[in-house]
Scaffold this active site. Structure first.
Site, PDB file in Angstrom:
ATOM      1  N   GLY A  20       0.856  -1.189   0.000  1.00 55.14           N
ATOM      2  CA  GLY A  20       0.000   0.000   0.000  1.00 55.14           C
ATOM      3  C   GLY A  20       0.890   1.237   0.000  1.00 55.14           C
ATOM      4  O   GLY A  20       2.122   1.107  -0.067  1.00 55.14           O
ATOM      5  N   GLY A 312      -6.575 -23.518  14.528  1.00 57.96           N
ATOM      6  CA  GLY A 312      -5.732 -24.432  13.762  1.00 57.96           C
ATOM      7  C   GLY A 312      -6.018 -25.899  14.032  1.00 57.96           C
ATOM      8  O   GLY A 312      -5.931 -26.333  15.180  1.00 57.96           O
ATOM      9  N   GLY A 314      -4.770 -29.432  12.128  1.00 56.93           N
ATOM     10  CA  GLY A 314      -4.154 -30.188  11.046  1.00 56.93           C
ATOM     11  C   GLY A 314      -3.066 -29.467  10.280  1.00 56.93           C
ATOM     12  O   GLY A 314      -2.500 -30.044   9.353  1.00 56.93           O
ATOM     13  N   SER A 317       3.376 -28.660  11.556  1.00 52.73           N
ATOM     14  CA  SER A 317       4.372 -29.355  10.733  1.00 52.73           C
ATOM     15  C   SER A 317       4.497 -30.836  11.084  1.00 52.73           C
ATOM     16  O   SER A 317       4.799 -31.647  10.215  1.00 52.73           O
ATOM     17  CB  SER A 317       5.730 -28.669  10.900  1.00 52.73           C
ATOM     18  OG  SER A 317       6.082 -28.646  12.267  1.00 52.73           O
ATOM     19  N   CYS A 319       2.003 -32.621  12.318  1.00 52.90           N
ATOM     20  CA  CYS A 319       0.633 -33.073  12.522  1.00 52.90           C
ATOM     21  C   CYS A 319       0.160 -33.985  11.397  1.00 52.90           C
ATOM     22  O   CYS A 319       0.346 -33.667  10.217  1.00 52.90           O
ATOM     23  CB  CYS A 319      -0.247 -31.824  12.565  1.00 52.90           C
ATOM     24  SG  CYS A 319      -1.961 -32.217  12.715  1.00 52.90           S
ATOM     25  N   GLY A 359       0.244 -22.885  14.385  1.00 56.01           N
ATOM     26  CA  GLY A 359       0.775 -23.935  13.514  1.00 56.01           C
ATOM     27  C   GLY A 359       0.763 -23.560  12.048  1.00 56.01           C
ATOM     28  O   GLY A 359       0.024 -22.669  11.603  1.00 56.01           O
ATOM     29  N   TYR A 405      12.285 -32.872  17.105  1.00 59.22           N
ATOM     30  CA  TYR A 405      10.985 -32.196  17.238  1.00 59.22           C
ATOM     31  C   TYR A 405       9.880 -33.221  17.051  1.00 59.22           C
ATOM     32  O   TYR A 405       9.831 -33.887  16.019  1.00 59.22           O
ATOM     33  CB  TYR A 405      10.891 -31.079  16.182  1.00 59.22           C
ATOM     34  CG  TYR A 405       9.587 -30.301  16.207  1.00 59.22           C
ATOM     35  CD1 TYR A 405       9.027 -29.874  17.416  1.00 59.22           C
ATOM     36  CD2 TYR A 405       8.913 -29.978  15.036  1.00 59.22           C
ATOM     37  CE1 TYR A 405       7.829 -29.159  17.438  1.00 59.22           C
ATOM     38  CE2 TYR A 405       7.731 -29.255  15.047  1.00 59.22           C
ATOM     39  CZ  TYR A 405       7.194 -28.854  16.256  1.00 59.22           C
ATOM     40  OH  TYR A 405       6.026 -28.151  16.275  1.00 59.22           O
ATOM     41  N   GLY A 409       0.839 -35.418  19.778  1.00 51.41           N
ATOM     42  CA  GLY A 409      -0.001 -36.594  19.516  1.00 51.41           C
ATOM     43  C   GLY A 409       0.809 -37.764  18.992  1.00 51.41           C
ATOM     44  O   GLY A 409       0.242 -38.735  18.499  1.00 51.41           O
ATOM     45  N   ARG A 418      -4.711 -34.334  25.067  1.00 50.04           N
ATOM     46  CA  ARG A 418      -4.912 -33.319  24.042  1.00 50.04           C
ATOM     47  C   ARG A 418      -5.937 -33.777  22.991  1.00 50.04           C
ATOM     48  O   ARG A 418      -6.582 -32.975  22.338  1.00 50.04           O
ATOM     49  CB  ARG A 418      -3.562 -33.028  23.379  1.00 50.04           C
ATOM     50  CG  ARG A 418      -3.587 -31.897  22.408  1.00 50.04           C
ATOM     51  CD  ARG A 418      -2.198 -31.480  21.994  1.00 50.04           C
ATOM     52  NE  ARG A 418      -2.283 -30.196  21.360  1.00 50.04           N
ATOM     53  CZ  ARG A 418      -2.521 -30.026  20.063  1.00 50.04           C
ATOM     54  NH1 ARG A 418      -2.654 -31.067  19.277  1.00 50.04           N
ATOM     55  NH2 ARG A 418      -2.609 -28.811  19.559  1.00 50.04           N
TER      56      ARG A 418
HETATM   57  P1  IMP Z   1       4.111 -25.926  13.839  1.00 47.45           P
HETATM   58  O1  IMP Z   1       4.475 -24.547  14.319  1.00 47.45           O
HETATM   59  O2  IMP Z   1       3.707 -25.949  12.393  1.00 47.45           O
HETATM   60  O3  IMP Z   1       5.198 -26.927  14.130  1.00 47.45           O
HETATM   61  O4  IMP Z   1       2.795 -26.374  14.637  1.00 47.45           O
HETATM   62  C1  IMP Z   1       2.751 -26.422  16.030  1.00 47.45           C
HETATM   63  C2  IMP Z   1       1.342 -26.748  16.458  1.00 47.45           C
HETATM   64  O5  IMP Z   1       0.968 -28.055  16.013  1.00 47.45           O
HETATM   65  C3  IMP Z   1       1.133 -26.820  17.949  1.00 47.45           C
HETATM   66  O6  IMP Z   1       0.999 -25.574  18.564  1.00 47.45           O
HETATM   67  C4  IMP Z   1      -0.141 -27.650  18.049  1.00 47.45           C
HETATM   68  O7  IMP Z   1      -1.306 -26.890  17.859  1.00 47.45           O
HETATM   69  C5  IMP Z   1      -0.013 -28.597  16.887  1.00 47.45           C
HETATM   70  N1  IMP Z   1       0.454 -29.935  17.299  1.00 47.45           N
HETATM   71  C6  IMP Z   1       1.399 -30.260  18.198  1.00 47.45           C
HETATM   72  N2  IMP Z   1       1.595 -31.591  18.263  1.00 47.45           N
HETATM   73  C7  IMP Z   1       0.737 -32.138  17.372  1.00 47.45           C
HETATM   74  C8  IMP Z   1       0.452 -33.482  16.979  1.00 47.45           C
HETATM   75  O8  IMP Z   1       1.083 -34.446  17.406  1.00 47.45           O
HETATM   76  N3  IMP Z   1      -0.543 -33.623  16.069  1.00 47.45           N
HETATM   77  C9  IMP Z   1      -1.238 -32.575  15.563  1.00 47.45           C
HETATM   78  N4  IMP Z   1      -0.975 -31.303  15.868  1.00 47.45           N
HETATM   79  C10 IMP Z   1      -0.001 -31.080  16.779  1.00 47.45           C
END
Ligand code: IMP
Length: 502
Positions: A20, A312, A314, A317, A319, A359, A405, A409, A418
């Site tokens: 802008g 968020g 799914g 990274s 997940c 995420g 890392y 889950g 969770r």
């Molecule tokens: P990232 O920043 O893309 O690595 O995402 C981190 C986020 O993924 C976390 O704050 C959670 O909301 C989510 N998360 C953490 N552990 C898991 C998992 O095992 N399965 C699915 N989502 C997860």
């Protein structure tokens, strides 16, 4: 019949910002990244704000007390992971809250029985030349004296000489008392030309050192996020099962803000948890809720009394929820939808409930996009897991340094609460993976670089604050082929050319 959305759900990668008009005032030093962390009424100030729009994920591989200190020092906030015993989580919160910037617990300690040989070995091990001699050789034992490089000359002494024969004894030391402020400690260091000032209690027990060499780095944290007692602001994750035990322990330990950590937050369990907190603590305890991915989920949690709402499902990274269960929504679409609901709710009620995009941030520009789309702050897991301050191991993998890392889950974290839907049936499948991420160095350097990109883009959009960015941003979808155009293309890259920073 089922409800069908007209549009596909989209990720940050599919959008770009259109610049802008930037006035002459739109320069990086005029930009403020301050942003609300908890809800507030129109015309009032939020009780808690962040100085940078970043919080660290509620994950074993990301947020412990060390991360909490490092991030609060830069102006953000960590949510210390809840997938551990109540006692150990509360101990982490307490440790981060008791951390006094500039006050360092001694890591090089000797006892009266130590010799010059021990001094040299310890120096080799820690690299530090200031050592405490305490009655029991512990970091907080009764201080008997201090040894520095000025106290011994190897060529004139025996390796078997006792430290007590050459240390500077306690009665000749200048010490600070337990409740000294950092400013007073610095003044004592300058006035007495000291390199290190020991801080002791009434029984002469060593509490900390304040070092002259740290003075400059202490001055360079202008954004640090402090509570009213000048302690770092610290958050903690809770679950919808043991809140009646966990919440009191975390509050007692000093947690400033809590967040219900759940993969799917549009559920009665979240309301039950918030109700319990309101019944026992009123509005004094701040609690965020989530995760949701649409306006309906947002409204449910806002009406339930959440102090902020996390978005968020799914997109993380690590997940695999979308693959395992087939639920979720592209993070950009989810953020846009929830931001709309947040604004409507504000118009209707005069209550602003901040939203957090959680995420799926891969490139630094995704941060700016998420903020422009309406997020008040961002939760990041992978991003922070790459730094020195994350709690995981640094390993050499295929010639490159990596940090571990893993998802909450995953089978490794076993954070089933969770993903728990209540009832007796226990979860029998994983929703996350165990992985490596490339090691990236210190949190401070990386956060400074990422945020400088955010700030520069804000200036390009003519915005000096995050809320101005949200109002002024012009956002476009990009075609698949134009994504190729966005990177270096049709050239042969030279070796060692830095690729885009993540
Ligand atoms: P990232 O920043 O893309 O690595 O995402 C981190 C986020 O993924 C976390 O704050 C959670 O909301 C989510 N998360 C953490 N552990 C898991 C998992 O095992 N399965 C699915 N989502 C997860």
């Amino acid at each position: 019949m089922a409800y069908f959305y007209d549009e596909p759900s989209r990720t940050f990668n599919e959008y770009l910002l259109i610049p802008g008009y930037s006035s002459a005032e739109c320069v990086p030093q005029n930009v403020s990244l301050k942003t609300p962390l908890v809800k507030f009424k129109k015309g009032e100030e939020p009780e808690l704000s962040l100085n940078i729009p970043m919080v660290s994920a509620i994950m074993q591989a990301v947020s412990d007390d060390k991360m909490a200190v490092a991030l609060a020092r830069e102006g953000g906030c960590s949510f210390i992971y809840g997938s551990q015993s109540i006692e150990s989580q509360a101990a982490m919160v307490r440790k981060a809250k008791n951390y006094k910037a500039g006050f360092v617990v001694s890591d090089s300690n000797l006892s009266a029985a130590s010799t010059l040989k021990d001094v040299l070995e310890l120096k080799e091990k820690t690299g530090h030349s200031t050592m405490a001699v305490t009655a029991d050789g512990s970091p907080n034992g009764e201080l008997l004296g201090i040894v520095t490089g000025r106290d011994y000359r190897i060529s004139r002494m025996q390796l078997s000489d006792l430290v007590t024969s050459f240390m500077t004894p306690f009665d000749q030391l200048i010490c600070g008392h337990a409740d000294i402020s950092l400013k007073e400690a610095n003044n004592m260091i300058w006035d007495n030309k000291l390199n290190a000032l020991p801080i002791v209690d009434n029984d002469h027990r060593l509490l900390y050192f304040v070092f002259r060499k740290d003075y400059e780095s202490r001055k360079s944290n202008p954004h640090e996020l402090l509570d009213s007692k000048k302690r770092y602001v610290v958050g903690a994750g809770i679950n919808t099962r043991d809140f009646a035990q966990r919440v009191p322990a975390l509050i007692e330990a000093g947690a400033d803000v809590l967040c219900i950590d759940s993969s799917e937050g549009f559920s009665e369990w979240q309301k039950v948890t918030i109700d319990w907190i309101r019944e026992h603590y009123g509005d004094k305890v701040k609690v965020g809720a989530g995760n949701v991915v649409d306006g309906e989920g947002f409204r449910f949690l806002a009406e339930a009394g959440a102090d902020f709402v996390k978005i968020g499902i799914g997109g993380g990274s690590i997940c695999i929820t979308r693959e395992q269960k087939g639920i979720g929504r592209g993070q950009a679409t989810a953020t846009i939808d929830v931001a709309r609901a947040r604004d409507e709710y504000f118009k209707e009620t005069g209550i602003y409930v901040p939203i957090c995009s959680d995420g799926g941030i891969v490139y630094d520009y995704h941060m700016t996009l998420a903020l422009a789309m309406g997020a008040d702050f961002l939760m990041l897991g992978r991003y922070f897991s790459r730094f020195d301050e994350s709690p995981t191991r640094k390993l050499m993998v295929n010639g490159q340094y990596m940090k571990e890392y893993w998802g909450e889950g995953s089978a490794r974290a076993r954070n089933w609460q969770r993903y728990d839907l209540g009832g007796d049936k226990k979860l029998s499948f994983v929703e996350g993976v165990d992985s490596y991420v490339p090691y990236a160095g210190s949190l401070k350097d990386n956060v400074a670089l990422s945020l400088s990109k955010v700030i520069h883009t804000m200036c390009n959009c003519g915005a000096l604050t995050i809320s101005e960015l949200q109002q002024k941003a012009k956002i476009t979808l990009v075609s698949a082929t134009s994504i190729v155009e966005g990177g270096a293309h049709d050239v042969v890259l030279k070796e060692n050319t830095p690729s885009s920073n993540q």
